[in-house]
Structures are given as C-alpha cells and as structure tokens.
Write an enzyme that holds these catalytic residues in place. Structure first.
Site, PDB file in Angstrom:
ATOM      1  N   ASP A   1      82.482 -22.142  19.622  1.00 23.53           N
ATOM      2  CA  ASP A   1      81.110 -22.061  19.170  1.00 23.53           C
ATOM      3  C   ASP A   1      81.137 -21.845  17.648  1.00 23.53           C
ATOM      4  O   ASP A   1      82.201 -21.734  17.032  1.00 23.53           O
ATOM      5  CB  ASP A   1      80.387 -20.917  19.919  1.00 23.53           C
ATOM      6  CG  ASP A   1      78.878 -21.100  19.921  1.00 23.53           C
ATOM      7  OD1 ASP A   1      78.220 -20.620  20.859  1.00 23.53           O
ATOM      8  OD2 ASP A   1      78.357 -21.743  18.986  1.00 23.53           O
TER       9      ASP A   1
ATOM     10  N   GLU B   1      68.650 -17.572  20.496  1.00 16.98           N
ATOM     11  CA  GLU B   1      69.839 -16.715  20.590  1.00 16.98           C
ATOM     12  C   GLU B   1      69.463 -15.243  20.525  1.00 16.98           C
ATOM     13  O   GLU B   1      68.471 -14.813  21.137  1.00 16.98           O
ATOM     14  CB  GLU B   1      70.860 -17.131  19.515  1.00 16.98           C
ATOM     15  CG  GLU B   1      71.275 -18.606  19.661  1.00 16.98           C
ATOM     16  CD  GLU B   1      72.498 -18.977  18.864  1.00 16.98           C
ATOM     17  OE1 GLU B   1      72.491 -20.037  18.223  1.00 16.98           O
ATOM     18  OE2 GLU B   1      73.491 -18.235  18.887  1.00 16.98           O
TER      19      GLU B   1
HETATM   20  C1  GLC Z   1      75.126 -21.798  18.136  1.00 20.91           C
HETATM   21  C2  GLC Z   1      75.039 -21.781  19.648  1.00 20.91           C
HETATM   22  C3  GLC Z   1      75.553 -23.028  20.316  1.00 20.91           C
HETATM   23  C4  GLC Z   1      75.382 -24.223  19.401  1.00 20.91           C
HETATM   24  C5  GLC Z   1      76.232 -24.011  18.160  1.00 20.91           C
HETATM   25  C6  GLC Z   1      76.042 -25.137  17.134  1.00 20.91           C
HETATM   26  O1  GLC Z   1      75.459 -20.523  17.662  1.00 20.91           O
HETATM   27  O2  GLC Z   1      75.628 -20.655  20.304  1.00 20.91           O
HETATM   28  O3  GLC Z   1      74.826 -23.179  21.541  1.00 20.91           O
HETATM   29  O4  GLC Z   1      75.805 -25.408  20.071  1.00 20.91           O
HETATM   30  O5  GLC Z   1      75.970 -22.762  17.532  1.00 20.91           O
HETATM   31  O6  GLC Z   1      74.730 -25.108  16.625  1.00 20.91           O
END
Ligand code: GLC
Length: 611
Positions: free
Chosen positions: A306, A500
């Site tokens: 992530d 988030e």
């Molecule tokens: C974010 C998320 C994830 C996403 C990634 C790229 O923090 O947790 O779901 O795909 O970063 O944006």
C-alpha cells in the site's frame, strides 16, 4: 460498449499454433527483433528472454512504483527503469479532462519506452466506484451499496464499464475491488466493503472479471487488485490500519475467503494491508503473503504494497534497510514508494548486493510483474486506446449506474408514506439533498472527497424534481419554510465525505447537529417525514426513528441520484438488503450477523412496496 477485441483472426490462429507447439511455431514466426518482442510466442518464453537481457538495475526498477507528481523529469522513468507509476487519490493532470489524462499517460509511457529494453510502465489508480479521479466520469455506488444489491452480475457489468473509462485515459491497472470484510462500522472504510460477511465480498469478485475481461489482452481490459490483504476490516475497535486480533482459524474463516475467490478468478494483483495481524505488520508477514497467498492459494500475479506501506512498518517516517528487507523477503513484489524512488532503488540494490535479499526473490518479483505486462498486451499496445475515451461518463454507463442505485436502496421503514405520488406537494430538506459531493462520498475527484458540485451528475433533489415537476417541489436545505400545506417532507441527511482513517468514528455514530435541527423543524410541522440517509455505514438513529414515517438507506449512491427518486416514487420496487447489521447504538459495535446481539435492523433486512 464492447469494441471488437484487439485480437485478429490471424493472431488467434498463431496463438493456437503456438499453444500446440511453442518451439515449432516460434521457428515459423518471422525472426525479427528479440524474442520477447514477438507477440506470437508464449508469455513464459517472452519473460525468460526479457529477463535474460535485464541488468540488476532493470530488475530493481521494475519493482518500483512512483507517484506521478514525483516525476519532475520524465527522463527519470527510463533512467531509473521504473516499472510502474500511479495517481494517488486526487493526483490529476491539469486540466482534469479525459483527454488530458490520456495525453499525460502517453507522455509517461513514451518516456518509459526510451529505456534500453523498452519495457512499458504499468500505471495504477484507485477507480473504486468509477473512474473517480476524473471530472465527468460515471460515479457508481460505493461498495457497501453494491453489497446491498446482492447482484454479482451487476457488479461484473460495472467492472466492465469502469474498465472502459479507465482504458479511455490510458491507465491499465485499477486498485480495486476492496475485498475487506468490515466487522466494525466505526471503521472509516466500511463503505469500501461489500458487507460484514465473507460470502458477500466473495460473490462480488465478479467485479474482477468485469475489469479484467475474459482475457487481459482484450481491448478495454485493465488489471484488477484484490485489497487489502488481509484482515483490514477486522481490526480491534474498527481502527484504520490497526491490529486484527484473531486466531488463524477466525482469520481464515472471515477475511481470507474473498481473496481465495479473487485468486480463483485470476486477479492480477493483490495489495497488502497497512494493518497488523496479532501485532505483526501485514507488510512483513511471510507466512500469509508467500506461504498462504502465493503457495496455498496459488496466486500467480504480483503483490504490491500500500501507499508508503514499507515506511509504516516501524511506525517512523521514511523507510529503513530493515523494513525493505522484511517486506521484499516476505514476498512483496512491487513497492508503492511513492516519492523517494531513487533512495528506494539504491537501498534495494545494496541489500541485494549484501546478500540480505536473494536475487531469486528479485527474479520471482520480476517474473510476476512482467508476466502481467505481457498478458495485458502493453508491449504491443503501450499507448491509450482512444476508442474508449468517449465512454467516460457516457449515457450507457450512467444508465447502468442508475440501475445500481435503484438496486442498492434499502427500505427500512414505511408506514405508507412511500411511494410518493407525482402529484404530491413535496417539501425537500437536508444537506445531502442537492449535493453531488456528499452523495458520491470519499475517493471522488479528491482523496477525501468534498461537498459541492464537484463533478457532473444528478442530485437526489433533481431526481425528485424530474419526477414530480419543479412546481410541486420546494427545497429548503435546513427545513425553514415547512408548513402544513405540504403532503410530504423528504429529509435527505447523513454523512459528509471522508476516506480512510479520517472516517473512523471512535465515539458516537449519530446524526450531526445540522441534520437534527432540520429534522426537528420538519417534525414540528406535523407533515409526514420520509428520511433518505446518505451514509457510508449504518448510523445511530434509534432515538429519531419513531418520528419518521419512512426511512430509505441510500448509502453513497454516486452521480446518478435519479435512481433514488426511482425508488421514492415506486418506479422501482425496492429490493435492497442490509449488507451490515444495523446497531441500536454505537456501543453495540462490533455487531455482526450470528453474534447473538439484537440490532435495530438485522443483516439482510429490507422492505418492499409489494411482493
Ligand atoms: C491508500 C489506500 C489504498 C490505495 C492506495 C493508493 O492509502 O489504502 O486503498 O489503493 O493508498 O492510493
């Protein structure tokens, strides 16, 4: 729109020939250029040939993903042999138009092709409920609403529509679907989950098939991502990026099944969760990543971190050699750095040269990444397929989204106030009645989303006006002006956008003061009140419910608010079913089907107007 597949009859014939006897076909194929550039060869032979030509730096670059805004000089893409780029939430070209996106993508790709081996980049983006970074794109209901539809075939059609819109901007990789199983509605990402049971998420992996098509090489197909592996929706207290404290049997029973289903559907990538399992960061968990995901489940795609997932292993800013070692040796194949990519490559090189990361691990990661690039046809078709650019926000996709909105609405209470009549004198109130930003929620144009007219669409109020006519509909955001002359008051209330951790609700889960004030004004008028709740999760409405004549949970419906009006006026007999148990109060969280608790409405509940 389903355009003719890219494969010509000749290609199919050559592929069949190749399948029959790879070597024979290869010798028959015209001998021009290196083998890896020959599309008639089996992918595994192309990967072997390409890897035999790659330097260590070529291989390290393939494992490195940079944010588009970190590329200050496009030449760096070839210089550092970058394998992937991404747009984080809200990271867009200026102007934010489909053509500008496609031009941006093509510019990056042409820079990548200047590298010695001309390996194209794969570009990833969060198109989690439509191509939601792009102004004018069709925005579908967030996953919690799709879970309420219990309609996997619909999810597959949505996947295809999203793939077409993403392809229209050149982008080839969608960080979707989230297969999290949200067990505590306090979690800020509850709306990104299809629901509280593994069965719902597993059934909705049809979205992967929609995104990836019958074959990744089909035109319009994009690589899908099963995320976030594993247990992100099961953290204690519903804390985002928190700690999932479960036995292995519980983890396997609740959170693993959707990933098994995704792997069985051929998902091309898996993104690792920020969260921990019993105190061990998922980004370092060799057992779950390598032994379970790759070996036991047989996942043959590639694993990506992530956002700054490596940095967050030790809880300190930045990444260390220990963190890089732990993550890559755990089985991670690509690192979403996303900014300090030069330092990451230097660190990775030094750890490989020191023998703390075996070259075999680097080769395994490259083999996985390159296999997907060949399967996507990126070497043959590296630039935007502009045949799809016009599908972005088109009438066909918006009609599909409106159908998804209809099916996602859950009727929770109705004393006869619904369905509305077109001839009613209707008073509409509430902060979410005429606000595209509020009805699309987080991950829309920007990472967190925002209130206001952020992208073209139809608000719920506009949908009501289309049904009853503007002369019969009065709108007052806070309910001022309501009186006994009206047949019905419709209050569209609920949450404002978040994403988030910013959506975590460690305390109460009730309505905000503005909504409560609006509702009390309507109640005082004595006019029957229909409440439409626009929210990313169940809310604590137990105390207010008795004052309401009807309640429709709308979730986060996206740009096609007319679908809500279709249900309100009975043009669609509601079929939605709760994907989450509805708590009597926040103190009941976590509350899930089968746990013995009595919620306000049970999992699977949903009323109809008639059979
Ligand atoms: C974010 C998320 C994830 C996403 C990634 C790229 O923090 O947790 O779901 O795909 O970063 O944006």
């Amino acid at each position: 729109m389903r355009l003719r597949p890219r494969r010509s009859a000749l290609t199919v014939f050559a592929a069949a020939l190749t399948l029959v006897s790879g070597v024979a076909a290869a010798s028959a194929a015209p001998a021009r250029g290196p083998a890896y550039l020959n599309p008639h060869l089996p992918v595994r032979l192309r990967v072997d040939d390409l890897m035999s030509r790659m330097s260590l730096d070529d291989k390290l670059g393939q494992m490195t993903q940079a944010e588009r805004s970190a590329i200050t000089d496009p030449a760096d893409i070839a210089t550092y042999r970058l394998g992937s780029l991404l747009s984080g939430g809200g990271s867009t070209p200026t102007p934010n138009t489909p053509t500008a996106w496609a031009d941006m993508y093509d510019g990056f790709q042409q820079a990548a092709l200047q590298s010695p081996l001309h390996i194209p980049v794969i570009y990833g983006i969060d198109a989690v409920h439509g191509h939601n970074n792009v102004v004018g794109a069709t925005i579908f209901p967030h996953n919690i609403g799709l879970g309420a539809t219990r309609d996997p075939a619909l999810a597959q059609r949505i996947g295809r529509a999203v793939a077409e819109e993403v392809s229209g901007t050149g982008i080839d990789w969608d960080f979707a679907p989230c297969l999290c199983v949200a067990r505590n509605d306090r979690w800020g990402r509850t709306y990104e989950s299809f629901g509280e049971t593994p069965e719902i998420a597993s059934s909705m992996t049809t979205l992967i098939t929609g995104l990836q098509g019958d074959s990744l090489s089909d035109s319009g197909s994009v690589l899908a991502t099963a995320k976030h592996y594993v247990g992100d929706g099961g953290t204690t207290g519903g804390v985002n990026e928190g700690n999932t404290e479960l036995t292995e049997d519980q983890l396997r029973a609740i959170h693993l099944p959707p990933f098994r289903a995704a792997v069985d559907r051929g998902v091309g990538s898996v993104m690792i969760s920020f969260s921990s399992w019993n105190g061990v960061k998922m980004h370092t968990n060799h057992y779950l990543i390598t032994d379970v995901l790759k070996k036991e489940l047989g996942f043959s795609g590639f694993v990506v971190t992530d956002w700054q997932g490596i940095d967050r292993i030790d809880g300190q800013p930045g990444f260390t050699t220990d963190e890089v070692d732990a993550a890559i040796n755990a089985g991670i194949d690509m690192v979403m750095v996303p900014y300090d990519f030069k330092k990451f490559i230097d660190t990775l090189r030094s750890e490989v040269q020191a023998g703390r990361i075996p070259l075999s691990r680097i080769d395994d990661a490259n083999r996985r990444i390159l296999t997907k690039k060949f399967e996507l046809g990126l070497f043959e078709h590296p630039l935007t397929d502009r045949r799809y650019t016009g599908t972005i926000g088109d009438a066909q996709h918006r009609a599909l989204a409106r159908q998804a909105v209809r099916e996602s609405q859950v009727l929770l209470k109705n004393d006869g106030a619904l369905p509305l009549s077109r001839h009613d004198k209707i008073f509409v109130a509430g902060k979410n009645a005429d606000d595209i930003g509020n009805q699309t929620g987080g991950w829309t144009i920007t990472w967190q989303g925002s209130s206001g007219p952020i992208t073209p669409g139809t608000t719920i109020l506009q949908g009501i006006q289309q049904k009853a006519g503007t002369d019969n509909v009065t709108y007052s955001k806070d309910g001022t002006g309501i009186n006994g002359d009206y047949d019905t008051a419709v209050a569209v209330v609920g949450e404002t956008p978040y994403a988030e951790g910013q959506g975590d609700r460690p305390n109460g889960m009730g309505l905000d003061a503005d909504d409560l004030a609006t509702l009390s004004r309507l109640k005082a008028s004595g006019v029957p009140v229909v409440v439409v709740l626009v929210s990313g999760r169940p809310l604590d409405i137990t105390q207010q419910l008795p004052d309401w004549n009807a309640l429709l949970e709308s979730w986060l419906p996206g740009t096609e608010g007319a679908g809500v009006a279709d249900v309100l006026f009975g043009d669609y007999n509601p079929t939605g079913k709760l994907p989450d148990t509805w708590p009597r109060s926040a103190s009941q969280e976590p509350i899930n089907v089968g746990d013995g608790q009595q919620g306000l409405f049970p999992f699977g509940f949903g009323l109809r107007y008639h059979r």
